[in-house]
Design an enzyme around this catalytic site. Structure first.
Site, short mmCIF file in Angstrom:
data_model
loop_
_atom_site.label_atom_id
_atom_site.label_comp_id
_atom_site.label_asym_id
_atom_site.label_seq_id
_atom_site.Cartn_x
_atom_site.Cartn_y
_atom_site.Cartn_z
N TYR A 53 0.83 -1.20 0.00
CA TYR A 53 0.00 0.00 0.00
C TYR A 53 0.87 1.26 0.00
O TYR A 53 1.86 1.36 0.72
CB TYR A 53 -0.93 0.02 1.20
CG TYR A 53 -2.10 -0.94 1.13
CD1 TYR A 53 -2.38 -1.65 -0.04
CD2 TYR A 53 -2.94 -1.14 2.22
CE1 TYR A 53 -3.46 -2.53 -0.11
CE2 TYR A 53 -4.02 -2.01 2.16
CZ TYR A 53 -4.27 -2.71 1.01
OH TYR A 53 -5.34 -3.58 0.93
N ALA A 213 -18.73 0.17 -2.75
CA ALA A 213 -18.68 0.05 -4.21
C ALA A 213 -17.92 1.19 -4.87
O ALA A 213 -18.25 1.61 -5.99
CB ALA A 213 -20.09 -0.05 -4.79
N GLY A 215 -18.00 4.23 -4.44
CA GLY A 215 -18.80 5.43 -4.68
C GLY A 215 -19.68 5.37 -5.91
O GLY A 215 -20.38 6.34 -6.23
N VAL A 217 -22.43 3.89 -6.48
CA VAL A 217 -23.87 4.01 -6.22
C VAL A 217 -24.30 5.47 -6.26
O VAL A 217 -25.41 5.80 -6.69
CB VAL A 217 -24.22 3.39 -4.85
CG1 VAL A 217 -25.63 3.78 -4.43
CG2 VAL A 217 -24.13 1.87 -4.93
N THR A 219 -22.87 8.05 -7.99
CA THR A 219 -22.66 8.81 -9.23
C THR A 219 -22.86 7.99 -10.50
O THR A 219 -22.97 8.56 -11.58
CB THR A 219 -21.24 9.39 -9.26
OG1 THR A 219 -20.28 8.32 -9.16
CG2 THR A 219 -21.03 10.35 -8.09
#
Length: 300
Positions: A53, A213, A215, A217, A219
């Site tokens: 990461y 998800a 974001g 959902v 946009t």
């Protein structure tokens, strides 16, 4: 906050704080310490990392927090992963992105993670991705040695299929404790491909990455996103104004598999909203409204 039993002598907070995008939060070490303390005050004590990461930097950033306040270590759980080798200036010998689940690499990676994280043990180590070149006997030897040395308390996998979990588990004298998989209202395939079935069979709580998800959902204009957004907006009005992101989490949290969502944000308000999702209860029919809108058809 309720806790989830992970293995014989380990538990996680019901929601996990993910540090994949830690560098994007632009926090100083003291600000990250403040965020960590605030999470702990809400009962969120489990933190998810991986060696790669932040181009191999995020573990060390979190380690700086533990150096500032070493007493935190005994009050939290650290999950980290290994097995992916990225193209990186930090590793000029990597000329192709690939996987390495050899015993040598797993042990070397864990030792580096211990240094990065300023700790002498990791609570749960995951193999980050299924490796088509994996020798499960080598992975097992590495796990057995790391456990015997007290460097890792328990082991799991990430993004493995049910058959891959069963295969690796068959080489071990102890059980894998989790499979970290992509799971959300827009990514429901684990409910149908045997992944959730296996977790229920083994009493093994899955960790869910990208539970919101990404974001989409909010946009997305694809048919699935539009359908699910419409359903969640309806439920929001029925459930005293709960936010859409809270409903997405609640949908996962109340499933019998005891799914553990990973929330990757440096925004304390968003973390607090996520914790509040634990108090939202959908009826069975409301749960299936979300399911139907995601699939795009009613159940058979």
């Amino acid at each position: 906050m309720d806790r989830i039993t992970i293995g014989a002598d380990l538990s996680f907070s019901r929601i996990v704080h993910g540090h994949w995008r830690l560098n994007d939060w632009n926090l100083t070490t003291k600000e990250l310490l403040h965020l960590t303390r605030a999470c702990m005050e809400k009962g969120l004590t489990t933190f998810d990392h991986a060696d790669i990461y932040g181009d191999y930097t995020c573990e060390e950033r979190f380690g700086e927090v533990l150096k500032l306040e070493p007493s935190l270590r005994s009050k939290i759980e650290i999950v980290t992963k290994c097995g992916i080798k990225l193209l990186s200036k930090k590793h000029p010998d990597h000329y192709i992105k690939h996987y390495d689940t050899s015993k040598e690499h797993i042990i070397k990676s864990v030792n580096q993670s211990l240094t990065n994280l300023a700790t002498d043990y990791i609570d749960v180590l995951l193999i980050h991705r299924p490796d088509p070149y994996m020798d499960p006997s080598e992975v097992a030897d590495a796990f057995i040695q790391l456990k015997a040395d007290g460097k890792v308390r328990a082991f799991g996998v990430s993004n493995f299929t049910p058959s891959q979990v069963a295969m690796l588990d068959s080489y071990l004298p102890f059980s894998l404790v989790t499979n970290q998989i992509e799971l959300s209202v827009l990514h429901t395939s684990p409910f149908l491909d045997g992944s959730i079935d296996q977790c229920l069979e083994r009493r093994m709580s899955p960790m869910a990455w990208s539970p919101l998800a990404g974001g989409r959902v909010f946009t997305g204009e694809d048919h699935q996103s539009v359908r699910v957004r419409k359903t969640l907006t309806k439920l929001r009005d029925e459930l005293n104004g709960a936010s859409i992101d809270q409903l997405m989490l609640a949908w996962l949290l109340q499933h019998p598999a005891k799914i553990v969502p990973i929330i990757g944000t440096g925004n304390l308000e968003r973390m607090e909203r996520s914790v509040e999702a634990l108090d939202i209860k959908l009826t069975r029919q409301q749960w299936f409204e979300v399911w139907e809108s995601s699939l795009g058809h009613e159940v058979p």
